[in-house]
Scaffold this active site. Structure first.
Site, short mmCIF file in Angstrom:
data_model
loop_
_atom_site.label_atom_id
_atom_site.label_comp_id
_atom_site.label_asym_id
_atom_site.label_seq_id
_atom_site.Cartn_x
_atom_site.Cartn_y
_atom_site.Cartn_z
N GLY A 11 0.84 -1.21 0.00
CA GLY A 11 0.00 0.00 0.00
C GLY A 11 0.86 1.25 0.00
N ARG A 72 0.90 -4.79 -5.65
CA ARG A 72 0.98 -6.04 -4.91
C ARG A 72 1.26 -7.10 -5.96
NH1 ARG A 72 -0.85 -4.40 0.29
NH2 ARG A 72 -2.34 -2.70 0.12
N GLY A 102 5.62 -2.29 3.65
CA GLY A 102 5.21 -2.80 4.96
C GLY A 102 5.69 -4.22 5.19
N ASP A 103 5.02 -4.86 6.11
CA ASP A 103 5.38 -6.20 6.56
C ASP A 103 5.54 -7.22 5.42
OD1 ASP A 103 5.80 -7.44 9.04
OD2 ASP A 103 4.00 -8.65 8.69
N SER A 105 6.08 -6.67 2.21
CA SER A 105 7.23 -6.31 1.39
C SER A 105 8.53 -6.75 2.06
CB SER A 105 7.27 -4.80 1.16
OG SER A 105 6.06 -4.37 0.58
N THR A 125 4.37 2.35 5.76
CA THR A 125 2.98 1.90 5.80
C THR A 125 2.21 2.79 6.76
OG1 THR A 125 1.49 0.12 6.50
CG2 THR A 125 3.68 0.09 7.46
N ASP A 127 -0.17 1.93 8.55
CA ASP A 127 -0.72 1.14 9.66
C ASP A 127 0.10 1.19 10.96
OD1 ASP A 127 -2.82 0.33 8.11
OD2 ASP A 127 -1.82 -1.50 7.42
N ASP A 129 2.22 -0.98 11.88
CA ASP A 129 2.07 -2.34 12.42
C ASP A 129 3.38 -3.11 12.50
OD1 ASP A 129 2.42 -2.53 9.71
OD2 ASP A 129 0.76 -3.91 9.36
N ARG A 162 -25.87 14.02 17.65
CA ARG A 162 -25.89 12.68 17.07
C ARG A 162 -24.53 12.03 17.34
NH1 ARG A 162 -25.80 14.49 11.11
NH2 ARG A 162 -28.05 14.48 11.21
N GLY A 170 -6.76 -0.18 9.56
CA GLY A 170 -6.10 -0.96 10.60
C GLY A 170 -6.73 -2.34 10.67
N ARG A 171 -6.20 -3.26 9.85
CA ARG A 171 -6.78 -4.61 9.84
C ARG A 171 -6.37 -5.39 11.08
NH1 ARG A 171 -5.62 -4.42 4.12
NH2 ARG A 171 -3.56 -5.15 4.66
N ALA A 186 -11.78 11.29 21.10
CA ALA A 186 -12.87 10.31 20.93
C ALA A 186 -13.38 9.86 22.30
CB ALA A 186 -12.36 9.10 20.15
N LYS A 213 -24.48 15.52 27.67
CA LYS A 213 -23.66 15.40 26.45
C LYS A 213 -24.40 14.47 25.50
CE LYS A 213 -19.36 13.01 25.18
NZ LYS A 213 -18.72 13.81 24.18
P1 ATP Z 1 0.86 -2.58 3.64
O1 ATP Z 1 1.13 -2.86 5.09
O2 ATP Z 1 0.79 -1.14 3.38
O3 ATP Z 1 -0.26 -3.36 3.05
P2 ATP Z 1 2.77 -4.50 2.67
O4 ATP Z 1 4.17 -4.38 2.21
O5 ATP Z 1 2.54 -5.31 3.91
O6 ATP Z 1 2.20 -3.04 2.82
P3 ATP Z 1 1.64 -6.61 1.03
O7 ATP Z 1 0.62 -6.56 -0.05
O8 ATP Z 1 1.41 -7.51 2.18
O9 ATP Z 1 1.85 -5.10 1.48
O10 ATP Z 1 3.05 -7.04 0.38
C1 ATP Z 1 3.55 -6.38 -0.75
C2 ATP Z 1 4.19 -7.38 -1.69
O11 ATP Z 1 5.26 -8.06 -1.01
C3 ATP Z 1 3.26 -8.51 -2.13
O12 ATP Z 1 2.44 -8.16 -3.20
C4 ATP Z 1 4.27 -9.58 -2.53
O13 ATP Z 1 4.82 -9.33 -3.80
C5 ATP Z 1 5.37 -9.40 -1.46
N1 ATP Z 1 5.14 -10.34 -0.35
C6 ATP Z 1 4.19 -10.27 0.61
N2 ATP Z 1 4.24 -11.33 1.45
C7 ATP Z 1 5.25 -12.10 1.01
C8 ATP Z 1 5.80 -13.35 1.44
N3 ATP Z 1 5.33 -13.99 2.52
N4 ATP Z 1 6.85 -13.86 0.74
C9 ATP Z 1 7.34 -13.20 -0.34
N5 ATP Z 1 6.86 -12.04 -0.79
C10 ATP Z 1 5.83 -11.48 -0.15
#
Ligand code: ATP
Length: 320
Positions: A11, A72, A102-103, A105, A125, A127, A129, A162, A170-171, A186, A213
């Protein structure tokens, strides 16, 4: 002359452009060439890359999104995809790859690292996270975007007496909800890390009613185990109030990066190139306190983010 490749993946996050700029400009001062790879791992597989000059990254620090585009890539998770990526890196004589994402990637980066590629990971990212770093690039801007929306919603919620449920991103990590909850005042927040307690929010709203309130702001992260629609129904039935919902969705990804995100991107981007220049192998770069740190990528991926429960109590106390 050393050559590095840089890509943005997953993302998009505000501050990715500031990170690209910092990497390219620092590389320039070290006499290192930078190649920009388009659309994340997809572009790496398709050999879609171009040389980036210091001028190419001018006038982008203030922009959200990413000039390198992001994607992705399912194919990259396969043996074939990763082999093709490595073939292209070798073909262009790229000594180190910088992955901004992010994670997921980072997991992709870890795979490449195990296959002998030097990979540097920059946490981008919204998030927040990733457990190994205090903050990820893009998080602060996203919180400010939510804050702006909450402030506007508050005006109309107050005028109409209201209650509004604001759904934020945030999944699995509730940090956007937590930080926007504290700073936006909040009354109650729902985050994925804490089980849903609809009774508690109803009690909280009714306590407010006793103090005259008649409007409340509830923030709910998208990954919480109840739909926003259902939550609104339950709150409405339990309090007798009119309850509306606002889903902020992709709005939270866009916008000019905040000063904090630009600073983080500049510091981390610059450190990344220093590490490459020093032949440091594969590292994940982040922030701990006021220090820029670098750790092993596998360790970074394995470090789970801990939710700050004190912030949750703070929201509760300050909204009484
Ligand atoms: P965000 O947190 O913003 O969603 P992200 O980096 O976690 O970012 P993902 O869609 O999970 O987003 O991962 C981005 C790309 O990284 C994926 O499309 C894929 O190409 C690669 N990727 C994700 N998970 C793996 C994995 N377990 N092994 C190898 N490549 C991965």
């Amino acid at each position: 002359m050393k050559k590095i490749g840089i890509l943005t993946s997953g993302g998009d996050a505000p501050g990715m452009n500031a990170a690209i700029r910092a990497v390219v400009r620092t590389a320039y001062t070290y006499g290192i060439e930078t190649v920009g790879i388009m659309r994340g791992f997809e572009g790496l597989i398709e050999d879609d890359m171009k040389l980036l000059t210091r001028e190419d990254v001018g006038d982008i620090i203030q922009n959200g999104g990413t000039v390198l585009k992001t994607a992705r890539s399912e194919r990259f998770k396969s043996f074939f995809g990763q082999d093709k990526a490595i073939e292209n890196l070798n073909k262009h004589g790229i000594d180190a790859l910088v992955v901004c994402g992010g994670d997921g990637s980072f997991r992709g980066a870890a795979d490449l690292s195990k296959k002998g590629i030097a990979v540097m990971c920059i946490p981008c990212t919204i998030d927040n996270d990733q457990g190994y770093t205090d903050y990820t690039i893009g998080f602060d801007t996203a919180v400010n975007t939510v804050l702006d929306a909450v402030s506007k919603i508050r005006d109309t919620a107050s005028a109409h007496d209201r209650t509004t449920v604001v759904e934020v991103m945030g999944r699995e990590c509730g940090d956007i909800a937590l930080y926007a909850g504290v700073t936006g005042g909040a009354d109650y927040i729902f985050i994925p890390e804490v089980p849903v307690d609809t009774g508690a929010v109803i009690t909280k709203i009714l306590e407010g009613v006793e103090r005259n309130k008649n409007h409340s702001i509830i923030i709910k992260a998208e990954g919480v185990d109840i739909s926003t629609e259902k939550l609104c129904d339950i709150i409405s039935q339990g309090t007798g109030q009119e309850v509306r919902s606002v889903v902020l969705a992709y709005l939270q990804r866009g916008g000019s990066p905040s000063a904090k995100d630009r600073m983080l991107a500049s510091l981390i981007g610059s450190r990344t190139v220093e590490l490459i220049d020093a032949d440091s192998g594969s590292r994940a770069i982040g922030l701990s306190g006021n220090e820029i740190i670098d750790i092993d990528i596998d360790e970074a991926v394995a470090t789970k983010r801990q939710v700050d429960l004190e912030l949750l109590s703070l929201i509760d106390n300050l909204s009484k």
